[in-house]
Design a protein around this motif. Sequence first.
Motif, PDB file in Angstrom:
ATOM      1  N   PRO A  23      23.936  -5.691 -10.807  1.00 19.28           N
ATOM      2  CA  PRO A  23      22.497  -5.846 -11.061  1.00 19.28           C
ATOM      3  C   PRO A  23      22.180  -5.625 -12.547  1.00 19.28           C
ATOM      4  N   PRO A  24      21.260  -6.418 -13.111  1.00 21.00           N
ATOM      5  CA  PRO A  24      20.944  -6.299 -14.534  1.00 21.00           C
ATOM      6  C   PRO A  24      20.067  -5.099 -14.865  1.00 21.00           C
ATOM      7  N   ILE A  25      19.450  -4.491 -13.866  1.00 17.57           N
ATOM      8  CA  ILE A  25      18.578  -3.328 -14.102  1.00 17.57           C
ATOM      9  C   ILE A  25      18.896  -2.268 -13.060  1.00 17.57           C
ATOM     10  N   PRO A  26      18.461  -0.997 -13.322  1.00 21.85           N
ATOM     11  CA  PRO A  26      18.749   0.053 -12.326  1.00 21.85           C
ATOM     12  C   PRO A  26      18.173  -0.309 -10.961  1.00 21.85           C
ATOM     13  N   ARG A  27      18.890   0.065  -9.919  1.00 23.23           N
ATOM     14  CA  ARG A  27      18.436  -0.242  -8.556  1.00 23.23           C
ATOM     15  C   ARG A  27      17.132   0.489  -8.237  1.00 23.23           C
ATOM     16  N   PRO A  28      16.324  -0.064  -7.312  1.00 17.73           N
ATOM     17  CA  PRO A  28      15.088   0.631  -6.946  1.00 17.73           C
ATOM     18  C   PRO A  28      15.375   1.938  -6.220  1.00 17.73           C
ATOM     19  N   VAL A  29      14.540   2.922  -6.476  1.00 16.70           N
ATOM     20  CA  VAL A  29      14.603   4.178  -5.725  1.00 16.70           C
ATOM     21  C   VAL A  29      13.440   4.102  -4.743  1.00 16.70           C
ATOM     22  N   ILE A  30      13.769   3.845  -3.493  1.00 16.11           N
ATOM     23  CA  ILE A  30      12.688   3.599  -2.523  1.00 16.11           C
ATOM     24  C   ILE A  30      12.051   4.927  -2.113  1.00 16.11           C
ATOM     25  N   PRO A  31      10.738   5.050  -2.274  1.00 12.04           N
ATOM     26  CA  PRO A  31      10.089   6.318  -1.909  1.00 12.04           C
ATOM     27  C   PRO A  31      10.230   6.585  -0.416  1.00 12.04           C
ATOM     28  N   THR A  32      10.309   7.878  -0.064  1.00 10.31           N
ATOM     29  CA  THR A  32      10.577   8.240   1.326  1.00 10.31           C
ATOM     30  C   THR A  32       9.323   8.717   2.060  1.00 10.31           C
ATOM     31  N   GLY A  33       8.185   8.708   1.371  1.00 12.95           N
ATOM     32  CA  GLY A  33       6.942   9.119   2.039  1.00 12.95           C
ATOM     33  C   GLY A  33       5.861   9.352   0.999  1.00 12.95           C
ATOM     34  N   PHE A  34       4.669   9.659   1.480  1.00 10.42           N
ATOM     35  CA  PHE A  34       3.585  10.015   0.566  1.00 10.42           C
ATOM     36  C   PHE A  34       3.619  11.522   0.327  1.00 10.42           C
ATOM     37  N   ALA A  35       3.665  11.929  -0.938  1.00  6.32           N
ATOM     38  CA  ALA A  35       3.588  13.357  -1.249  1.00  6.32           C
ATOM     39  C   ALA A  35       2.134  13.813  -1.209  1.00  6.32           C
ATOM     40  N   PHE A  36       1.234  12.974  -1.730  1.00  5.83           N
ATOM     41  CA  PHE A  36      -0.193  13.339  -1.701  1.00  5.83           C
ATOM     42  C   PHE A  36      -1.044  12.125  -2.036  1.00  5.83           C
ATOM     43  N   GLY A  77     -12.253  17.259 -11.855  1.00  7.14           N
ATOM     44  CA  GLY A  77     -12.304  16.973 -13.290  1.00  7.14           C
ATOM     45  C   GLY A  77     -12.789  15.574 -13.628  1.00  7.14           C
ATOM     46  N   GLY A  78     -12.797  14.649 -12.661  1.00 10.37           N
ATOM     47  CA  GLY A  78     -13.099  13.259 -13.025  1.00 10.37           C
ATOM     48  C   GLY A  78     -14.398  12.750 -12.446  1.00 10.37           C
ATOM     49  N   ASP A  79     -14.569  11.416 -12.530  1.00  9.65           N
ATOM     50  CA  ASP A  79     -15.711  10.772 -11.884  1.00  9.65           C
ATOM     51  C   ASP A  79     -15.399  10.647 -10.403  1.00  9.65           C
ATOM     52  N   GLY A  80     -16.108   9.823  -9.731  1.00 11.50           N
ATOM     53  CA  GLY A  80     -15.788   9.606  -8.323  1.00 11.50           C
ATOM     54  C   GLY A  80     -16.989   9.797  -7.461  1.00 11.50           C
ATOM     55  N   PRO A  81     -16.821  10.043  -6.187  1.00 15.48           N
ATOM     56  CA  PRO A  81     -15.533  10.193  -5.519  1.00 15.48           C
ATOM     57  C   PRO A  81     -14.746   8.885  -5.464  1.00 15.48           C
ATOM     58  N   GLU A  82     -13.471   9.004  -5.800  1.00 12.88           N
ATOM     59  CA  GLU A  82     -12.586   7.844  -5.745  1.00 12.88           C
ATOM     60  C   GLU A  82     -11.147   8.329  -5.593  1.00 12.88           C
ATOM     61  N   LEU A  83     -10.290   7.404  -5.177  1.00 10.20           N
ATOM     62  CA  LEU A  83      -8.869   7.710  -5.081  1.00 10.20           C
ATOM     63  C   LEU A  83      -8.306   7.649  -6.496  1.00 10.20           C
ATOM     64  N   ALA A  84      -7.849   8.796  -7.015  1.00  6.22           N
ATOM     65  CA  ALA A  84      -7.502   8.868  -8.431  1.00  6.22           C
ATOM     66  C   ALA A  84      -6.009   8.742  -8.687  1.00  6.22           C
ATOM     67  N   ALA A  85      -5.176   9.052  -7.710  1.00 11.59           N
ATOM     68  CA  ALA A  85      -3.729   8.978  -7.914  1.00 11.59           C
ATOM     69  C   ALA A  85      -3.030   9.049  -6.563  1.00 11.59           C
ATOM     70  N   ILE A  86      -1.791   8.581  -6.569  1.00 11.50           N
ATOM     71  CA  ILE A  86      -0.978   8.651  -5.353  1.00 11.50           C
ATOM     72  C   ILE A  86       0.337   9.331  -5.708  1.00 11.50           C
ATOM     73  N   GLY A  87       0.755  10.266  -4.873  1.00 10.18           N
ATOM     74  CA  GLY A  87       2.055  10.905  -5.056  1.00 10.18           C
ATOM     75  C   GLY A  87       3.050  10.313  -4.074  1.00 10.18           C
ATOM     76  N   LEU A  88       4.196   9.892  -4.584  1.00 11.21           N
ATOM     77  CA  LEU A  88       5.230   9.297  -3.732  1.00 11.21           C
ATOM     78  C   LEU A  88       6.441  10.215  -3.725  1.00 11.21           C
ATOM     79  N   GLU A  89       6.959  10.484  -2.545  1.00 10.31           N
ATOM     80  CA  GLU A  89       8.184  11.276  -2.448  1.00 10.31           C
ATOM     81  C   GLU A  89       9.337  10.427  -2.967  1.00 10.31           C
ATOM     82  N   SER A  90      10.018  10.925  -3.989  1.00 18.54           N
ATOM     83  CA  SER A  90      11.155  10.176  -4.518  1.00 18.54           C
ATOM     84  C   SER A  90      12.403  11.031  -4.452  1.00 18.54           C
ATOM     85  N   PRO A  91      13.509  10.491  -3.923  1.00 17.33           N
ATOM     86  CA  PRO A  91      14.753  11.248  -3.941  1.00 17.33           C
ATOM     87  C   PRO A  91      15.296  11.410  -5.361  1.00 17.33           C
ATOM     88  N   ASP A  92      14.768  10.637  -6.325  1.00 14.32           N
ATOM     89  CA  ASP A  92      15.265  10.689  -7.701  1.00 14.32           C
ATOM     90  C   ASP A  92      14.138  10.266  -8.651  1.00 14.32           C
TER      91      ASP A  92
END
Length: 598
Positions: free
Chosen positions: A276-289, A335-350
């Motif tokens: 592969p010409p680029i690093p392989r994908p690290v597939i997230p294993t779940g939502f952290a937050f 700390g921000g405006d909103g209410p809105e979805l401001a970020a997503i946390g993804l569980e990553s093995p790496d």
Amino acid sequence: MRKSIATVSVSGSLTEKLAAIAHAGFDGVEIFENDLLTCPLSPQEVRLRAADLGVSIDLYQPFRDFEAVPADLLARNLRRAERKFEVMERLGVTQLLVCSNISPDAVDDDELAAEHLRLLGERAAEHGIRVAYEALAWGRHVNDYLHAWRIVRMADHPHLGTCLDSFHILSRGSDPGGIEAIPADRIFFLQLADAPLLAMDVLQWSRHYRCFPGQGDFDVAGLVAHVLRAGYTGPLSLEVFNDVFRQADADRTAVDAMRSLITLEESVAHRLGQAPPIPRPVIPTGFAFAELATPDTARLSELLTALGFLRTGTHPGKPVELWEQGDARILLNTGGDGPELAAIGLESPDPAGSVERAQSLLAPVLPRRRAPEEAPLDAVAAPDGTPLFFCRTAQPDHPSWTDDFGPKGPVTGDITHIDHVALTQPWHHFDEASLFYSSVLGLRRHESLELADPYGLLRSRAVTSPDGAIRVALNITHIGPQPSRPDLPYQHVALASQDIVATARRLRTLGDLLLPIPANYYDDLEARYQVEPTIRDLGLLYDRDEYGEFLHVYTVAVGRVFFEIVQRSGGYQGYGASNAPIRLAVQHAGAARHALHP
Ligand code: MG
Ligand code: MG
């Protein structure tokens, strides 16, 4: 491989296009004739501009309606060609694309076509120019790539070869396997485009709906693998006519295009059994937050409490609260405006590997926001600007990002985890977003659905990890610029419940926290399926697919976000799309009421 793109694929003036294309890292361009005709610069100045930017001009296109014509027309066409050769010499480009004749003057005679193209090859050779003959899918007599190749072979001139175009080949359903029989030195050029599968006139399909490889339904990687097996070593060149790209920002489109080509190269390497010409994908294993920004936590805290969440910690250095239930974690950021979805946390093995992959696909890496004593959090920005954090939660031998919020015990309830998040994309970034999530995170794209909204159409496409632990629903609410009308809540976090009846009953008891569903919905539902009376009584929505059943319910919105509670059974794969029009209608009615009585 060298990467090129036709100037028609991005918006703006020719100089703006060249700058955007160079900036995204392309090696070369195809100059689309109209872009030159409308440009105030002379061909020599365009040549210098491209050279300054470090991009080569690989092709001049298109030259139309040339071959297999009556003698008087041939003389005129040759004169036309001579003038174009002169322009090309001033531009410093040595390849001309000639597409198969679509004019009613064209004669159905391969020998005549070959004779004329040989003549053109001879004239081109005097200028050091090569002619690449391409079969348009709607060519009058030549519309198949193997037919074009037979004519090129018959003409037999070293300055005449063929140009392969994935759209023209795959839109006709032709077998690209025949490409391997064409000698490599006769394949002068390779143009690439994908497209959604549509049953429509092929010319209109090509002019309006082409998209970058990986954004449509064609097996472009399979076609490229055949071309490379044939021995082709020229550039991979994108040629995309698309109504949205014509209006979108050129720099963004060029980066999206480059991401598409890098991903394509990776798929082709996979097909050919190469590294592969680029690093392989690290597939997230779940939502952290899921992080919700809100200047006032009262309403969201009330809703989270009713849902069974507990506030388990407050960040020592930031205005952020952690709310937990099972493996579902919600951050409330005041700390921000909103209410809105401001970020997503993804569980990553790496997490470091996740960032490396993202960087190799030109995703913007965000600066780490962290104090020295805190767990490091790596993040990239998704196309709509949403930060995606790569996290580790409570994994052995690794610090958990939740440690920053202090020690806490498990919180159990009927909610177990985040099932999916739904993100509304700006209308002109929809295809870009689906490619981004599939390429950067290694998620699978599902089919694109169109759903009725009372005031327009909603288009939706899900991207998921193979095990379903990550599900993201990408939506656009308007196809075209935003009309003026009440804003709808546009992002939601769907929480999986192991007992949705209990969750819904609690929310009903505690107040008007769930969207009211019209009785007409249940009259129809009960006509279609035998369902429990509880569904109507609690205002649940129901769907089923070939794998199983789905119960879901929506909370009222807080600002622009709301929660959905879902219960999947038997491997149901969808998102209750057939019920989305009901939800949208109820939300519209609520938004209109709110506009009248703010
Ligand atoms: Mg083409
Ligand atoms: Mg949903």
